[in-house]
Design an enzyme around this catalytic site. Structure first.
Site, PDB file in Angstrom:
ATOM      1  N   CYS A 124       0.940  -1.064   0.085  1.00 54.46           N
ATOM      2  CA  CYS A 124      -0.139   0.186   0.070  1.00 54.46           C
ATOM      3  C   CYS A 124       0.819   1.259   0.104  1.00 54.46           C
ATOM      4  O   CYS A 124       0.173   2.419  -0.361  1.00 54.46           O
ATOM      5  CB  CYS A 124      -1.107  -0.033   1.364  1.00 54.46           C
ATOM      6  SG  CYS A 124      -2.081  -1.423   1.168  1.00 54.46           S
ATOM      7  N   HIS A 266      -3.122   7.340   3.558  1.00 58.45           N
ATOM      8  CA  HIS A 266      -3.169   5.836   2.745  1.00 58.45           C
ATOM      9  C   HIS A 266      -4.585   5.599   3.314  1.00 58.45           C
ATOM     10  O   HIS A 266      -4.806   5.557   4.608  1.00 58.45           O
ATOM     11  CB  HIS A 266      -2.295   4.980   2.720  1.00 58.45           C
ATOM     12  CG  HIS A 266      -2.795   3.505   2.696  1.00 58.45           C
ATOM     13  ND1 HIS A 266      -3.376   3.099   1.557  1.00 58.45           N
ATOM     14  CD2 HIS A 266      -2.690   2.321   3.396  1.00 58.45           C
ATOM     15  CE1 HIS A 266      -3.701   1.805   1.432  1.00 58.45           C
ATOM     16  NE2 HIS A 266      -3.438   1.483   2.631  1.00 58.45           N
ATOM     17  N   ASN A 296     -10.246   0.416   0.467  1.00 60.58           N
ATOM     18  CA  ASN A 296      -8.865   0.432   0.376  1.00 60.58           C
ATOM     19  C   ASN A 296      -8.105   0.033  -0.831  1.00 60.58           C
ATOM     20  O   ASN A 296      -8.272  -1.404  -1.293  1.00 60.58           O
ATOM     21  CB  ASN A 296      -8.154  -0.496   1.542  1.00 60.58           C
ATOM     22  CG  ASN A 296      -6.767  -0.625   1.800  1.00 60.58           C
ATOM     23  OD1 ASN A 296      -6.010  -0.328   0.873  1.00 60.58           O
ATOM     24  ND2 ASN A 296      -6.110  -1.196   2.932  1.00 60.58           N
TER      25      ASN A 296
HETATM   26  O1  UT7 Z   1      -3.877  -1.303   3.725  1.00 55.11           O
HETATM   27  C1  UT7 Z   1      -2.823  -1.681   4.307  1.00 55.11           C
HETATM   28  C2  UT7 Z   1      -2.781  -2.606   5.430  1.00 55.11           C
HETATM   29  N1  UT7 Z   1      -4.279  -2.995   5.998  1.00 55.11           N
HETATM   30  C3  UT7 Z   1      -4.608  -2.298   7.041  1.00 55.11           C
HETATM   31  O2  UT7 Z   1      -3.968  -1.239   7.295  1.00 55.11           O
HETATM   32  C4  UT7 Z   1      -5.740  -2.781   7.700  1.00 55.11           C
HETATM   33  C5  UT7 Z   1      -5.587  -2.502   9.198  1.00 55.11           C
HETATM   34  N2  UT7 Z   1      -6.690  -3.369   9.966  1.00 55.11           N
HETATM   35  C6  UT7 Z   1      -7.971  -2.970  10.109  1.00 55.11           C
HETATM   36  O3  UT7 Z   1      -8.313  -2.269   9.210  1.00 55.11           O
HETATM   37  C7  UT7 Z   1      -8.899  -3.484  11.137  1.00 55.11           C
HETATM   38  O4  UT7 Z   1      -8.085  -4.329  11.727  1.00 55.11           O
HETATM   39  C8  UT7 Z   1      -9.716  -4.514  10.565  1.00 55.11           C
HETATM   40  C9  UT7 Z   1     -11.059  -3.698   9.519  1.00 55.11           C
HETATM   41  C10 UT7 Z   1      -9.233  -5.445   9.697  1.00 55.11           C
HETATM   42  C11 UT7 Z   1     -10.484  -5.184  11.503  1.00 55.11           C
HETATM   43  O5  UT7 Z   1     -11.281  -4.318  12.336  1.00 55.11           O
HETATM   44  P1  UT7 Z   1     -10.851  -4.273  14.148  1.00 55.11           P
HETATM   45  O6  UT7 Z   1     -11.405  -3.268  14.426  1.00 55.11           O
HETATM   46  O7  UT7 Z   1      -9.400  -4.514  14.309  1.00 55.11           O
HETATM   47  O8  UT7 Z   1     -11.523  -5.811  14.513  1.00 55.11           O
HETATM   48  P2  UT7 Z   1     -11.007  -6.912  15.325  1.00 55.11           P
HETATM   49  O9  UT7 Z   1     -10.228  -8.021  14.369  1.00 55.11           O
HETATM   50  O10 UT7 Z   1     -10.334  -6.495  16.546  1.00 55.11           O
HETATM   51  O11 UT7 Z   1     -12.102  -7.758  15.568  1.00 55.11           O
HETATM   52  C12 UT7 Z   1     -13.349  -7.088  16.414  1.00 55.11           C
HETATM   53  C13 UT7 Z   1     -14.476  -7.863  16.345  1.00 55.11           C
HETATM   54  C14 UT7 Z   1     -14.281  -9.663  16.668  1.00 55.11           C
HETATM   55  O12 UT7 Z   1     -15.428 -10.012  17.244  1.00 55.11           O
HETATM   56  P3  UT7 Z   1     -15.437 -10.427  18.872  1.00 55.11           P
HETATM   57  O13 UT7 Z   1     -14.205 -11.360  18.998  1.00 55.11           O
HETATM   58  O14 UT7 Z   1     -14.913  -9.074  19.346  1.00 55.11           O
HETATM   59  O15 UT7 Z   1     -16.699 -10.948  19.077  1.00 55.11           O
HETATM   60  C15 UT7 Z   1     -14.203  -9.955  15.073  1.00 55.11           C
HETATM   61  O16 UT7 Z   1     -14.567 -11.291  15.053  1.00 55.11           O
HETATM   62  O17 UT7 Z   1     -15.017  -7.811  15.032  1.00 55.11           O
HETATM   63  C16 UT7 Z   1     -15.473  -9.259  14.324  1.00 55.11           C
HETATM   64  N3  UT7 Z   1     -15.427  -8.886  13.147  1.00 55.11           N
HETATM   65  C17 UT7 Z   1     -16.178  -8.755  12.326  1.00 55.11           C
HETATM   66  N4  UT7 Z   1     -17.481  -8.620  12.439  1.00 55.11           N
HETATM   67  C18 UT7 Z   1     -18.382  -8.365  11.345  1.00 55.11           C
HETATM   68  C19 UT7 Z   1     -14.094  -9.100  12.258  1.00 55.11           C
HETATM   69  N5  UT7 Z   1     -14.385  -8.632  11.048  1.00 55.11           N
HETATM   70  C20 UT7 Z   1     -15.536  -8.622  11.053  1.00 55.11           C
HETATM   71  C21 UT7 Z   1     -16.523  -8.527   9.824  1.00 55.11           C
HETATM   72  N6  UT7 Z   1     -17.847  -8.248  10.121  1.00 55.11           N
HETATM   73  N7  UT7 Z   1     -15.948  -8.366   8.608  1.00 55.11           N
END
Ligand code: UT7
Length: 347
Positions: A124, A266, A296
Site C-alpha cells: 500500500c 493511505h 482500500n
Molecule cells: O492497507 C494496508 C494494510 N491494511 C490495514 O491497514 C488494515 C488494518 N486493519 C484494520 O483495518 C482492522 O483491523 C480490520 C478492519 C481488519 C478489523 O477491524 P478491528 O476493529 O481491528 O476488528 P478485530 O479484528 O479486533 O475484531 C473485532 C470483532 C471480533 O469479534 P469479537 O471477538 O469481538 O466478538 C471479530 O470477530 O469484530 C469481529 N469482526 C467482524 N465482524 C463483522 C472481524 N471482522 C468482521 C467483519 N464483520 N468483517
C-alpha cells in the site's frame, strides 16, 4: 548572454521532481456492504463503523491491472498536457502476470515509445515508493519526465469469502506525472522518510504462489493462495509507523502541525486515518478521505485520493500537503509538497 568564468563553474542544483499531472480511473461496478453481507458473516453497520467503507469498486474478471493503469496513466498524461515520458514506474501488488512486469505493457499501450518501464512492489505504500524512485531518476538527470502509476486489481488476490479482507479492499488506479523543475518550486516533492520491517512480513501475506512453498502451489488451501491479514496487529503498526514517518517528513520540510493544510493518509481504515491525524495534531477537516466510496485500494490509494481531492477543490494551490502510506512488507513512506497552481486532475 556570455557566462562569466565564475558562473560557468558554479555548481547547479540538481533538478527537483515536480508534480505536473494527475489522473485516476475506477472500474464502474460498485459492491455495497449489503451485497457482501448477503454471503459473508458481516453487516453494513459493522463495516461502516469499524472501517468507514460503504462501497468499493470491483473490476470484472476480464479486467487486469494494466487495463486500470492504462486508463489512469492516459488521464495523467492529458492532465499534464504531454504525450511522452522517459520512464513509467508502476506500483502494484497485483501484476497482470508473475512475469513480465506490468509497466512495459502499460507503456506500450500508452504509446510511450522506448520508455524505461518497471514495477515496484511495496504494497500500500507502493505509490510513494514509486514516486521516490521517479524523483531519484529526475534528480540524477536520468529522466526528465516520469509517469508514476499506482494500480490494483485487489479482487484478483483476496478471498471473496474471507470477511477479514473482502470488505476492505477495492480495485482502482491513480497516476501522476513528475517533471524536472526547480527545487522549492510549488509541486516539488520534499524529502522522503521511508522504511520497512520484514520481521512482520507475515502480517499481510499470500503464503503460496511465489518461490517459497512452491511444492504446495496446487494443493494449498484456497485461503493460502489469497491475502491473509492479521488486521488488528496491522492496525497498530500502521498507526505507529505512519505517525512517526509523517512527523519526520513534516519536520524535514520545516512544518509544525498547524502548518499542514492537508494530510493525505493511505485509505486503509477511517479509524487508522483518524488515529494518525490525531497523533500528528492535524484537525479532521484538513484530512480528506474517499475510503467510503472506493475502499482500500492499496498502491492506488494515494493517487486516487489526490485526484479526488484536487478535482473537488479540497486540495488548492499553495496548500502544504503531507502524504503518508503504510502496508505489506511491512513498508511505509511519507513526503511533502506544496500544491502547485494550474493542476487539473482528470478522473
Ligand atoms: O492497507 C494496508 C494494510 N491494511 C490495514 O491497514 C488494515 C488494518 N486493519 C484494520 O483495518 C482492522 O483491523 C480490520 C478492519 C481488519 C478489523 O477491524 P478491528 O476493529 O481491528 O476488528 P478485530 O479484528 O479486533 O475484531 C473485532 C470483532 C471480533 O469479534 P469479537 O471477538 O469481538 O466478538 C471479530 O470477530 O469484530 C469481529 N469482526 C467482524 N465482524 C463483522 C472481524 N471482522 C468482521 C467483519 N464483520 N468483517
Amino acid at each position: 548572454m556570455h557566462q562569466t568564468e565564475e558562473s560557468a563553474n558554479a555548481p547547479t542544483a540538481a533538478p527537483a521532481a515536480v508534480l505536473t499531472g494527475l489522473g485516476s480511473w475506477l472500474p464502474p461496478r460498485g459492491v455495497t456492504n449489503d451485497e457482501l453481507s448477503a454471503h459473508l458473516d458481516t453487516s453494513d453497520t459493522w463495516i461502516r463503523e469499524r472501517i468507514g467503507i460503504s462501497v468499493r469498486r470491483r473490476a470484472d474478471p476480464k479486467t487486469a491491472t494494466s487495463d486500470l493503469a492504462t486508463e489512469a496513466g492516459a488521464r495523467a498524461l492529458r492532465s499534464a498536457g504531454v504525450t511522452q515520458a522517459d520512464a513509467v514506474v508502476l506500483a502494484t501488488t497485483t501484476p497482470d502476470h508473475p512475469c513480465p512486469a506490468t509497466a512495459p505493457i502499460v507503456a506500450a499501450r500508452l504509446g510511450l515509445v522506448n520508455a524505461a518501464a518497471f514495477d515496484i512492489a511495496a504494497g500500500c505504500s507502493g505509490f510513494l515508493h514509486a514516486t521516490t524512485v521517479a524523483a531519484g531518476l529526475i534528480h540524477s538527470g536520468t529522466a526528465d519526465r516520469v509517469l508514476v502509476i499506482g494500480a490494483e486489481t485487489m479482487s484478483a488476490i483476496i478471498d471473496l469469502e474471507d470477511r477479514s479482507t473482502a470488505p476492505i479492499f477495492g480495485d482502482g488506479a491513480g497516476a501522476a506525472v513528475l517533471e524536472a523543475g526547480r527545487p522549492g518550486q510549488p509541486g516539488a516533492l520534499g524529502e522522503v522518510v521511508w522504511g520497512s520491517d520484514g520481521e512482520h512480513a507475515d502480517a499481510i501475506m499470500i503464503p503460496v504462489g511465489g518461490s517459497r512453498n512452491r511444492d504446495s502451489r496446487q494443493s494449498a488451501p484456497h485461503s493460502e493462495r489469497h491475502v491473509q491479514m492479521r488486521g488488528n496487529e496491522v492496525f497498530r503498526h500502521a498507526v505507529r509507523r505512519m505517525t512517526a514517518a509523517a512527523n519526520r517528513a513534516a519536520a524535514a520540510a520545516g512544518w509544525e502541525p498547524q502548518d499542514i493544510d492537508r494530510l493525505i493518509v493511505h485509505q486503509a481504515n477511517a479509524r487508522i486515518s483518524a488515529a494518525v491525524s490525531d497523533a500528528l495534531g492535524v484537525p479532521p477537516e484538513r484530512v480528506p478521505s474517499n475510503i467510503a466510496t472506493v475502499g482500500n485500494t492499496a498502491a492506488a490509494s494515494i493517487p486516487l485520493l489526490l485526484a479526488d481531492a484536487a478535482a473537488e477543490g479540497t486540495l488548492r494551490p499553495g496548500h502544504r500537503v503531507l502524504l503518508v502510506a503504510f502496508g505489506s512488507g511491512l513498508a511505509w513512506a511519507a513526503t511533502t509538497l506544496v500544491w502547485p497552481p494550474g493542476l487539473h486532475a482528470e478522473r
